[in-house]
Motif scaffolding. Structure first.
Motif, PDB file in Angstrom:
ATOM      1  N   CYS A   1      49.505  48.185  39.793  1.00  0.00           N
ATOM      2  CA  CYS A   1      49.173  49.229  38.807  1.00  0.00           C
ATOM      3  C   CYS A   1      47.672  49.497  38.739  1.00  0.00           C
ATOM      4  CB  CYS A   1      49.719  48.839  37.435  1.00  0.00           C
ATOM      5  SG  CYS A   1      51.513  48.681  37.391  1.00  0.00           S
ATOM      6  N   ALA A   2      46.895  48.449  38.444  1.00  0.00           N
ATOM      7  CA  ALA A   2      45.438  48.634  38.419  1.00  0.00           C
ATOM      8  C   ALA A   2      44.920  48.968  39.813  1.00  0.00           C
ATOM      9  CB  ALA A   2      44.766  47.365  37.883  1.00  0.00           C
ATOM     10  N   GLY A   3      45.471  48.284  40.820  1.00  0.00           N
ATOM     11  CA  GLY A   3      45.070  48.599  42.190  1.00  0.00           C
ATOM     12  C   GLY A   3      45.474  50.005  42.580  1.00  0.00           C
TER      13      GLY A   3
ATOM     14  N   LEU B   1      50.634  40.378  40.082  1.00  0.00           N
ATOM     15  CA  LEU B   1      51.304  41.394  40.888  1.00  0.00           C
ATOM     16  C   LEU B   1      51.274  42.752  40.197  1.00  0.00           C
ATOM     17  CD1 LEU B   1      52.925  42.090  43.408  1.00  0.00           C
ATOM     18  CD2 LEU B   1      55.006  41.412  42.183  1.00  0.00           C
ATOM     19  N   ALA B   2      51.483  42.748  38.870  1.00  0.00           N
ATOM     20  CA  ALA B   2      51.421  44.005  38.121  1.00  0.00           C
ATOM     21  C   ALA B   2      50.026  44.622  38.224  1.00  0.00           C
ATOM     22  CB  ALA B   2      51.789  43.765  36.653  1.00  0.00           C
TER      23      ALA B   2
ATOM     24  N   TYR C   1      49.812  54.012  50.378  1.00  0.00           N
ATOM     25  CA  TYR C   1      50.302  53.306  51.570  1.00  0.00           C
ATOM     26  C   TYR C   1      49.412  52.103  51.870  1.00  0.00           C
ATOM     27  CZ  TYR C   1      51.844  52.687  56.438  1.00  0.00           C
ATOM     28  OH  TYR C   1      52.328  52.176  57.613  1.00  0.00           O
ATOM     29  N   VAL C   2      48.112  52.294  51.784  1.00  0.00           N
ATOM     30  CA  VAL C   2      47.178  51.183  52.008  1.00  0.00           C
ATOM     31  C   VAL C   2      47.369  50.103  50.956  1.00  0.00           C
ATOM     32  CG1 VAL C   2      44.733  50.544  52.001  1.00  0.00           C
ATOM     33  CG2 VAL C   2      45.481  52.581  53.236  1.00  0.00           C
TER      34      VAL C   2
ATOM     35  N   GLY D   1      48.402  46.328  51.747  1.00  0.00           N
ATOM     36  CA  GLY D   1      47.551  45.218  51.315  1.00  0.00           C
ATOM     37  C   GLY D   1      48.333  44.142  50.593  1.00  0.00           C
ATOM     38  N   VAL D   2      49.186  44.564  49.655  1.00  0.00           N
ATOM     39  CA  VAL D   2      50.001  43.589  48.924  1.00  0.00           C
ATOM     40  C   VAL D   2      50.958  42.880  49.877  1.00  0.00           C
ATOM     41  CG1 VAL D   2      51.734  43.321  47.115  1.00  0.00           C
ATOM     42  CG2 VAL D   2      49.802  44.874  46.762  1.00  0.00           C
ATOM     43  N   ALA D   3      51.565  43.640  50.790  1.00  0.00           N
ATOM     44  CA  ALA D   3      52.483  43.039  51.764  1.00  0.00           C
ATOM     45  C   ALA D   3      51.757  42.060  52.674  1.00  0.00           C
ATOM     46  CB  ALA D   3      53.155  44.135  52.590  1.00  0.00           C
ATOM     47  N   ALA D   4      50.509  42.360  53.036  1.00  0.00           N
ATOM     48  CA  ALA D   4      49.740  41.464  53.897  1.00  0.00           C
ATOM     49  C   ALA D   4      49.440  40.145  53.188  1.00  0.00           C
ATOM     50  CB  ALA D   4      48.441  42.154  54.326  1.00  0.00           C
ATOM     51  N   VAL D   5      49.113  40.216  51.888  1.00  0.00           N
ATOM     52  CA  VAL D   5      48.860  38.989  51.120  1.00  0.00           C
ATOM     53  C   VAL D   5      50.121  38.138  51.047  1.00  0.00           C
ATOM     54  CG1 VAL D   5      48.284  38.086  48.835  1.00  0.00           C
ATOM     55  CG2 VAL D   5      46.990  40.010  49.778  1.00  0.00           C
ATOM     56  N   HIS D   6      51.250  38.777  50.780  1.00  0.00           N
ATOM     57  CA  HIS D   6      52.511  38.032  50.713  1.00  0.00           C
ATOM     58  C   HIS D   6      52.876  37.451  52.077  1.00  0.00           C
ATOM     59  CE1 HIS D   6      53.855  40.399  46.878  1.00  0.00           C
ATOM     60  NE2 HIS D   6      53.025  39.410  46.597  1.00  0.00           N
ATOM     61  N   ALA D   7      52.603  38.210  53.144  1.00  0.00           N
ATOM     62  CA  ALA D   7      52.880  37.696  54.490  1.00  0.00           C
ATOM     63  C   ALA D   7      51.998  36.495  54.810  1.00  0.00           C
ATOM     64  CB  ALA D   7      52.678  38.805  55.518  1.00  0.00           C
TER      65      ALA D   7
END
Length: 676
Positions: free
Chosen positions: A572-574, A567-568, A162-163, A167-173
């Motif tokens: 994935c790594a994240g 993004l991958a 979830y975090v 995090g990814v959504a926050a960067v895109h936002a």
């Protein structure tokens, strides 16, 4: 007019045969002989009991996580016709993932919602490029929040994914905010939609899981005593049956039992008995030789105390009753011995920095009684609040010394019957639970004579007062107990450290046939395991190389390919990092199955790296052909290892000692070999 009905109906379908084949293989590998073995396997002994509790609507508490995963398993049991009557006490591709998914365990359900959250966000991200605020855009965004909430609702480990998504959504936002082609209103709508879908919806769903859980398990059960008296009284049966009809307001003359709110090391009640403290302790220190006061973990008639008004001699409730309020002075008289709760400047038996607590015996020596206590209601709404049974949490502050009545948690020696020590804490640091008490059982005393009072202490109360905790109060307590309750963290035979997971230096023997050598192990496919770690290392090295060259303004990848690569890696790594690294900070017993969510993200990264190598690093047709041949060889070796370990995955074949030894590829693997 109706000519269109004569036209043939043409339906086109775009079928991905590779996806269909993989789905079929996955279902076959997990459903094949699913009913075998007909025995309880490893942690199924716990989850099976929880399902039985759901079927019988009995309350339980599992500190491993929220209730959604248990409810999913219970739903499967319900649909399968399970009625809860089974004694759960006899334990009997990537192999580890197959093994885990075939058993009644939560990791596979957790992995499903982890991957659903990532997939949904990627779908949403693609819709963002082409059709923002479309129906599909809203669907995938909402499904992302729902999947994240479900993952957290199954196990707290779901918070990691979830975090990651947040995090990814926050960067895109953040990038969205900087998009000058969008108006302020449009940007605000984008941010609001993400906040509702990724923050509000998960919180609401999380509360809904507990709401449904508490509706389903409303009967008293074996885990009641972990909860507060108020929570227990809200369950059908158990304490609710005992306390039904008892008065709500504690008055002078009330007969009460006092339960310590802290509940550790075990739930217990303030207790006294005829025995006195030894004159001399084992370490040579002396005591007051007064009557012992302890905390007793069982219901007993010696747990009853009478709340006495220091200004009066009577031990009964007057008419009308005079309620006890915050700040009142009281004496606590032990019901069976009529001696008053007392403390003085004598060291406690096991806690020499605290005061001894006793019931006062007048030895006619220069040690007067000091038995006045000031009542403090911790959870009061105002300074005039009335002391209430079940609901009020109170402290008793000694008037003469300002010591606070406290459960130390230490077990007394044999002379104290191994009961728990009660002390007077001189320096009280805030409202710690060990100094807080609540009235559990309560009646209005009506007998002044001791013999009649003793008979009264064994009789149930008759005054009917109903009390119900709100959902939020029950949710808050249950959530806190789940987070605060520590299970037995002693070393387990199959426990392991996070470092052993990456190298597959450990396994778990799940089940052994009672008569043959057939057995089930949680054991990974070493080819997949090593390949996942190698893919992670290659991704890290390539990313570092690309970043250094981009710093020199050398762009090896087109911008679209670079963004897909980043993004991958983030997902994935994240995903591997957030689901693996936190275990190094955890002080709990860990097992190999804790690594499975992280392993899943490694496996997802593997085709990303292979595709990248084929598309961008193999520059000639010969190189691509050689690389494809290597991939086929790798896949064949993975299938071979999977088939070789199949007897340990399904447990359907009895192997000879020689064959079992041949499968012990590492000395650290614990393969069970019977000695005939």
């Amino acid at each position: 007019m109706w000519g269109f009905l004569k036209r043939p109906v043409v339906v086109t379908a775009d079928i991905n045969l590779s996806l269909v084949a993989l789905t079929g293989m996955g279902l076959l590998s997990r459903l094949w002989r699913l009913t075998y073995p007909r025995a309880v396997v490893f942690d199924e002994v716990y989850y099976g009991q929880y399902i039985s509790f759901y079927m019988k609507q009995i309350f339980f508490l599992d500190d491993s996580g929220p209730p959604f995963g248990h409810m999913v398993l219970a739903l499967g049991g319900y649909l399968g016709g399970f009625d809860g009557n089974f004694l759960w006490n006899r334990i009997g591709a990537e192999n580890a993932l197959i093994t885990q998914s075939r058993l009644m365990l939560l990791e596979s359900v957790l992995i499903f919602f982890n991957l659903l959250a990532v997939l949904s966000y990627l779908k949403f991200f693609n819709c963002q490029k082409h059709s923002p605020f479309s129906l599909s855009w809203w669907f995938w965004l909402t499904l992302t929040g729902v999947a994240c909430s479900c993952a957290v609702g199954i196990k707290y480990m779901g918070v990691f994914t979830y975090v990651l998504v947040l995090g990814v959504a926050a960067v895109h936002a953040w990038h969205l905010i900087g998009d000058q082609t969008l108006s302020n209103v449009c940007v605000f709508c984008h941010l609001l939609a993400r906040a509702v879908a990724l923050l509000v919806i998960p919180v609401v769903l999380y509360l809904l899981f507990f709401y449904v859980h508490l509706i389903l398990v409303f009967r008293s059960g074996p885990h009641d005593q972990i909860m507060s008296s108020a929570f227990q009284a809200s369950l059908e049966g158990g304490l609710a049956r005992i306390t039904q009809g008892q008065p709500l307001e504690v008055a002078f003359g009330s007969q009460v039992t006092l339960r310590n709110v802290f509940g550790k090391p075990v739930p217990c009640w303030l207790h006294s008995h005829q025995d006195t403290y030894p004159m001399i302790y084992e370490n040579g220190r002396g005591s007051s030789h007064q009557q012992q006061v302890t905390c007793y973990p069982f219901k007993d008639v010696n747990n009853w105390w009478i709340v006495k008004d220091p200004r009066r001699h009577q031990l009964v409730v007057s008419s009308p009753p005079r309620p006890v309020r915050h700040g009142d002075m009281v004496q606590l008289v032990h019901g069976m011995t009529t001696r008053s709760l007392n403390t003085h400047d004598v060291a406690a038996p096991l806690s020499p920095h605290s005061q001894e607590v006793s019931c006062y015996i007048d030895y006619n020596i220069s040690m007067p009684a000091q038995n006045l206590w000031r009542l403090e209601i911790v959870n009061r709404g105002s300074d005039t609040d009335v002391w209430k049974s079940i609901l009020s949490e109170v402290r008793f502050v000694h008037v003469n010394t300002s010591a606070v009545l406290k459960l130390s948690g230490a077990h007394l020696p044999d002379w104290g019957y191994r009961q728990l020590e009660i002390v007077g804490e001189k320096l009280s640091r805030g409202y710690h639970g060990s100094t807080v008490w609540n009235v559990e059982e309560h009646r209005y005393g009506a007998s002044q004579e001791q013999r009649e009072r003793e008979r009264e202490l064994h009789s149930p109360a008759q005054v009917d007062v109903t009390r119900n905790l709100s959902f939020m109060a029950r949710f808050s307590e249950l959530q806190w107990r789940m987070l605060a309750l520590r299970s037995d963290d002693s070393e387990h035979k199959y426990s392991s450290s996070p470092l052993e997971w990456v190298t597959l230096d450990t396994n778990i023997a799940y089940w052994l046939h009672p008569r043959t050598s057939a057995q089930i192990h949680l054991l990974g496919n070493i080819v997949i395991w090593v390949s996942g770690s190698l893919a992670l290392a290659i991704y890290a090295l390539l990313s570092l190389w690309y970043l250094l060259r981009r710093r020199r303004n050398v762009h090896d990848l087109p911008q679209d390919a670079w963004l897909r690569w980043v993004l991958a890696g983030a997902l994935c790594a994240g995903g591997w990092a957030v689901n693996y690294l936190p275990f190094f900070l955890m002080e709990k017993t860990l097992f190999l199955y804790h690594y499975l969510p992280a392993l899943t993200f490694q496996i997802l990264l593997l085709p990303v790296v292979l595709q990248h190598i084929s598309d961008h690093l193999c520059r000639s047709q010969l190189q691509r052909s050689v690389f494809s041949a290597l991939v086929v060889a790798w896949y064949s070796s993975a299938c071979h290892v999977s088939n070789t370990l199949r007897p340990l995955t399904y447990g359907d074949k009895s192997l000879s000692p020689h064959e079992l030894k041949a499968l012990r590829w590492k000395d650290s693997w614990d393969i069970l070999i019977r000695k005939h």
